[in-house]
Design a protein around this motif. Sequence first.
Motif, PDB file in Angstrom:
ATOM      1  N   TRP A 124     -15.093   5.448  14.183  1.00 32.42           N
ATOM      2  CA  TRP A 124     -15.032   5.346  12.821  1.00 32.42           C
ATOM      3  C   TRP A 124     -14.308   5.876  11.945  1.00 32.42           C
ATOM      4  N   GLU A 125     -13.847   5.003  10.903  1.00 35.42           N
ATOM      5  CA  GLU A 125     -12.724   5.729   9.785  1.00 35.42           C
ATOM      6  C   GLU A 125     -13.023   4.938   8.526  1.00 35.42           C
ATOM      7  N   SER A 126     -12.644   5.691   7.248  1.00 32.93           N
ATOM      8  CA  SER A 126     -12.749   4.894   6.233  1.00 32.93           C
ATOM      9  C   SER A 126     -11.807   4.875   5.297  1.00 32.93           C
ATOM     10  N   ARG A 162     -18.308  13.735  11.670  1.00 34.46           N
ATOM     11  CA  ARG A 162     -16.908  13.979  11.276  1.00 34.46           C
ATOM     12  C   ARG A 162     -16.349  13.232  10.064  1.00 34.46           C
ATOM     13  N   CYS A 163     -17.239  13.282   9.037  1.00 36.13           N
ATOM     14  CA  CYS A 163     -17.085  12.517   7.800  1.00 36.13           C
ATOM     15  C   CYS A 163     -16.268  13.530   6.765  1.00 36.13           C
ATOM     16  N   TYR A 192     -19.811   6.273   6.185  1.00 42.36           N
ATOM     17  CA  TYR A 192     -20.481   6.332   7.478  1.00 42.36           C
ATOM     18  C   TYR A 192     -21.912   6.096   7.574  1.00 42.36           C
ATOM     19  N   SER A 196     -10.655   7.748   3.478  1.00 46.52           N
ATOM     20  CA  SER A 196      -9.615   9.164   4.269  1.00 46.52           C
ATOM     21  C   SER A 196      -8.270   8.955   3.602  1.00 46.52           C
ATOM     22  N   ARG A 228     -20.176   5.460  16.840  1.00 46.32           N
ATOM     23  CA  ARG A 228     -19.135   6.148  16.082  1.00 46.32           C
ATOM     24  C   ARG A 228     -17.893   6.528  17.104  1.00 46.32           C
ATOM     25  N   CYS A 267     -25.922   5.049   0.257  1.00 47.41           N
ATOM     26  CA  CYS A 267     -24.840   5.789  -0.244  1.00 47.41           C
ATOM     27  C   CYS A 267     -25.211   6.420  -1.644  1.00 47.41           C
ATOM     28  N   CYS A 293     -14.706  12.147   0.534  1.00 46.76           N
ATOM     29  CA  CYS A 293     -15.255  12.421   1.981  1.00 46.76           C
ATOM     30  C   CYS A 293     -15.603  10.909   2.405  1.00 46.76           C
ATOM     31  N   ASN A 294     -15.923  10.629   3.655  1.00 50.94           N
ATOM     32  CA  ASN A 294     -16.142   9.629   4.329  1.00 50.94           C
ATOM     33  C   ASN A 294     -17.823   9.323   4.531  1.00 50.94           C
ATOM     34  N   VAL A 295     -18.596  10.175   3.775  1.00 57.32           N
ATOM     35  CA  VAL A 295     -20.133   9.705   3.757  1.00 57.32           C
ATOM     36  C   VAL A 295     -20.646   8.541   3.605  1.00 57.32           C
TER      37      VAL A 295
END
Lengths: 331, 287, 136, 665
Positions: free
Chosen positions: A255-257, B179-180, A230, A260, A62, A306, A225-227
């Motif tokens: 990490w980024e998605s 940090r999601c 991630y 965002s 991460r 997911c 959200c980025n769940v």
Amino acid sequence: MTKILGKTGLESWLHNIMQERALVAPKHVGDLILFDPVQSVDEVVFDYENTNLSPKEFFFPRTDTLFTTKSQDNDVELIPTIIDQETVIFGIRPCDARGIAMLDGPYLDDPADSLWAQHRNKTTMIGLSCTKPAPQCFCTSVGSAPNDSSSVDIMLTEVDDGYAVEAVTEKGERLLQGVELKESDVTLSAPSCDTSVPAEGIVETVKKVFDSPYWSRLADRCIHCNVCAYVCPTCYCFDIRDRTDKGKIERIRTWESCQSKGFTRIAGGHDPRADKGSRLRQRFCHKLLYFPQQFGPLSCVGCGRCVVSCPVNIDIREIISDLQELGAKVG
Amino acid sequence: MGEDFTQQIRDKAKELLENGAVECVIGYETGSDGVSARPAFIYDAAEVDRLAFDNTCTHNLVKYLLDKKGKSTAVVVKGCDSRALNLLLSERQIQRDKVYVIGVVCPGVVEWGWNKRSEQLQKRCNWCRQHTPVVSDFAVGEPITEEPPAEFADVAEMATKTAEDRATFWRDQAERCIRCYACRQACPGCYCIDCFVELLDPEWVGIRIAPDENWMWNTIRAYHLGGRCISCNECERVCPVNIPLSLLNRKLEQEVLDLFDYKAGMSEDAPAPLITFKKDENLGIAE
Amino acid sequence: MSEDNSPLVIGFLCNWCSYAGADMAGTSRQAYPPNIRIMRVPCSGRVDPLLIVKCFEEGADAVLVAGCHPGDCHYTEGNYHGRRRFALLRDLLDFMGIEKERFRIEWISASEGKRFAKVVSEFTDEMTKLGPRKVG
Amino acid sequence: MSRIGVFVCHCGTNIGGIVNVPEVVEAAKAMPLVAYADENKYTCSEVGQGSIRDAIREQKLDRVVVAACSPRMHENTFRKTVATAGLNPYLLEIANLREHCSWVHSDSKKATAKAIDHVRMAVAKVARHESLFPKQVGLTKRALVIGGGITGIQAALDIASAGHEVVLVEKEPSVGGRMSQLDKTFPTLDCSACILTPKMVDVAQHPNITLLSYSEVKEVRGFVGNFEVDILKKAKMVDHKTCTGCGTCWQKCPEKVTSEFDLGLGQRTAIYIPFAQAVPNKPVIDMENCRYQKYLKWTQTEEGKKPPECRICEKLCPTKSIAWEQQEEIVTEKFGALVVATGFKTFDHSVYGEYGAGRYPDVISSLQLERLMSAAGPTEGEVLRPSDNTHPKNIVFIQCVGSRDDKVGRPYCSKVCCMYTAKHAIMLKEHDPEVQCYVFYIDIRAGGKDFEEFARRAQDESGAVYLRGRVSQIYQDGKTLKVLGEDSLIGRPVEIDADLVVLATGMEASEDADRLAQTLHISYNIYNFLIEAHPKLRPVETQTDGVFVAGAAVGPRDIPDCVAHGSAAAAKVIGLLSQDSLTTDPLTAIVAPMKCVGCFACKAVCPFNAIEEQTTRDGRIIASVNESLCKGCGLCVVACRPGAINLRGFTNQQLLSEVMTLVRR
């Protein structure tokens, strides 16, 4: 002839591994099951559906330092991160392993990512085939199977008196040296994964329904959200930024998605994917269209994380069948 | 309970959509696991039968009104969610005349997950002192008027620990945080265009997903909700690594009650505690 | 903690009262321990909880915020708002494991040089006794 | 890449004595973005400032850090310095190495380390400074003087004679203040009324001065050049336009009340002027004691005996000026500058148990003696014992009552008591040669021009016996007062049978001076004396631009100093009002339109209503700052969660970089 390793044999093997290598295995953390470095064998969890977070963490952490700088009388030297720690991941499910292997495409194509490459060759994956797939699993629909051993170094399959052991790669064989295995003629049954998802020809379908209003309706309930990104073993986007601490400068990758808000914001503030629908579509287009076009397989291994983790139940299987329906109507 | 509520909501939704009072009805429908609820956006009167209400309807739908600014929308709210309406109204993020509120008296939501549903009430519903919506245009269910005084046993238990234990406890949570930002995205009180955590200049929180940065993120997120959090507890529910965020929110809720005698979201025009003051109040600092 | 592990104290002083009070401590040569590093802000109401939490996140041992006595604020209401913010923040930090004593708020007027020196000395001794931050 | 210049000051030995300045300069050279670092013996001197100007040009510096004394001292000086070198004056930061470092630490190593940290913080902050440009704002060329004592009168007259409009607000029914209660003034023994009354009349008649007596300042808004003041005009119940001040009413009014002006030694009527030469010489009605008002209050409740309806003043007034329906009224006026001259009050000696705690009628304060000696006083100048109206022969003076005494929280010296007691000793001897004065003192302080000679005259010519020591006890012994003290010079106790004891009471800030200071946003010390911007360099200014202070309200002061102070404040006001427009402080808040979510928390916390609502092209309602109202407190910046509003000069980036350079070193 299948080779068998008894439960105690497995535990002592893991114990030996732990002496010179870092052993990562599924572990209870609160009421979660996470891949985590373990200090003793009894921390290892053997019967679980799958971990809450995917093991990609140990290949694409991460937060990672790409390089640090050392400056002497104003010339600056870049010091790349060298990984010398050998790691063994025990209990990786076939779908996750296939996810990791799939990321070799984007990460190892020229120019190869040195960190990913080091992680990959310094890490040995001991797979554990699924005996009873979970309701959210659909690996068979996306080109994998509960006992697919194509991406692991060693594949263990639980049998009555222990685990059937299959050394898949040469790295696996090296790890198995000195472990005496019993011969046995028990035949391994192929467990079934009965959720079926009409993923056939989804690549063409997504192309056809790209402009459909379905995406914005679907994105209504998405909270961005980025769940999903991630927890997903095949999402590999990241953000890079420099950080200074006590005179040392580090280049940090985290990490980024695509979900965002600022992910695709460009200089001047314009954001080509500002509205919710286009951001959500981006996720599924990448997995079901762009990645297969560029690297072959769908960028989804059917682990179902997911589906379970999404706060508002955006279910990729439901989306695939909706898209197929829509695709059929568009013709 | 379920059938009657569901039918009332469907009829009201049908009526609103047919007479054009609203463009969209935001309610709940059954999810892909056939067991738990998920938010539903109904634009066409014919689809009102998707709407359903049972004891897994936990999402705070008021958050979605932020995407529907200027469009007349109906929304199904439980007791706790309804307080978010007052919060957003007092902070001028939504207009009352654009929102039709279907207020459901909430019996409590059960512990549930995807494809998992227990009959045990969520812990936040045991703490709940607001079963009846504070705002509603159309009421569903018998209002529960008398509510016992709030109690904060979990916060008290945490307070008994030593400072070092508390620090270690929150450091472990920070270690797990990835940090999601699901907690922020689910919260009706979080609607900033650029959240402080993502600012590059000033870079309050570093980019690293590491314990120090995560600790700062969780601390300031909680502080920004001080006197604003309406304890719908969505943040804790959506957290993929189960960080007990309700502990933080309820600690602040208790402090705001003790220090300023204020409960968030109870009325549209009572100013939030941190943007007003009383000259001669004694807050126990700098005495 | 600096090298000889004496505590690092960060002070936010309001320009009109406490910073002037600290100046007064200087002009009247009121000695106090050198651990504090003073930052000038227009008002105690300008001290952002983000800054205070950042200090603790980055390892500072103690934070002092000093402003005008309630009623004396050059901007009339600055310290009233500050008082509410710090009261809430201090309880939150304490709950998160940063001992309440590490975050101190004082009202110090422009003429209270001696008192400023006393507060800083007391605070520094207290932090030395409390020792370094155990976690984080 | 910006090029920062760091100039570290020795300040003689003030800094250089403790802080190793060369070491700080070396450390500064290694700091990021620092292109030049140097040291000066006195940076604020012409040589020092010259070295900065030269370095800016030669080294092409674009930001400057001066590491010297407190920014409160010379920030403006150095802003002008860098401006003359062509640099925007706000690209400057001061590191406080003197008041916050060398003067308060003795350990040189630690002080130097701290100094380096303070320079590091200043460099980190100045790196994020941006050029700022003050704006020109209109100016109301009117001045408000609060307090009609000699200081206020002097200030008002000077400002008015410079051609500016002045409003003089006085709480009492007449101007004159404490000085009007005096008989003679030291050291020249001028009669106080003779030198004061003409000035009081000037104030009343000056075309540029509007006198608002019996009025108080209630609220002050705005800022230098644009103050808006609410003045409460208390109800006088007399129409001063038609009243000619003939005196019929206060001669015939049946209600006798103790006179505050005569400090309880005399009486006045319910409708009254405080003293004969009062200006305005028109009466006001004391609502508490006027019989008709008591009658009106009785009619509402009808409890107890029915008081007489009276209204004699109304019947006898030749010009029908009694106006029962008059209400108190608040007028709001605009001013460019304010002068606070609210004077002092005498210490209440009843706290001293050993001096009889106010129980003995013949133990009086010096101001009461002034009333007795004054021809316009209750005894028309005859010094009589309040107990039996006989002429006192043995008079004992006790100095430092409520001064130089920590026990009663008054450690300071009130500066004037030694002189007025000497005056009393001289005048009493002149009144009655048989009088024998005794003065118990700690030290005689006679530091003004001709003061020492005057004090000697009290002993040599007037025969006053000065006893160096304190009085331990006074008690009533039949008709006289037994005064037990000691003469520490000869080390023997002393006992005097005194006919009269006069306590030289000290000076205190006037009633609710702290409330007025809070209204004006100026600071005051623990004795409620107002705090000037700098005791030596800016004695009549305050930290709040446009608000000036003068006279005894700032600290104990005699009449010559008060008059000088009044003129000094007037000079400052005239300087301010002579400009056509004012430059405002550019350190104000600014909104980033793209980040504002329109929650208006900023508007809720802004004490100056400086936040306005503005609609953007895409229909969003966002905040915007009215820069002429914003005073730069920063409350909005902290209230703004998304960080959409920032404060120039103390931006989030600047403060964060200061913290980061501290914690991550």
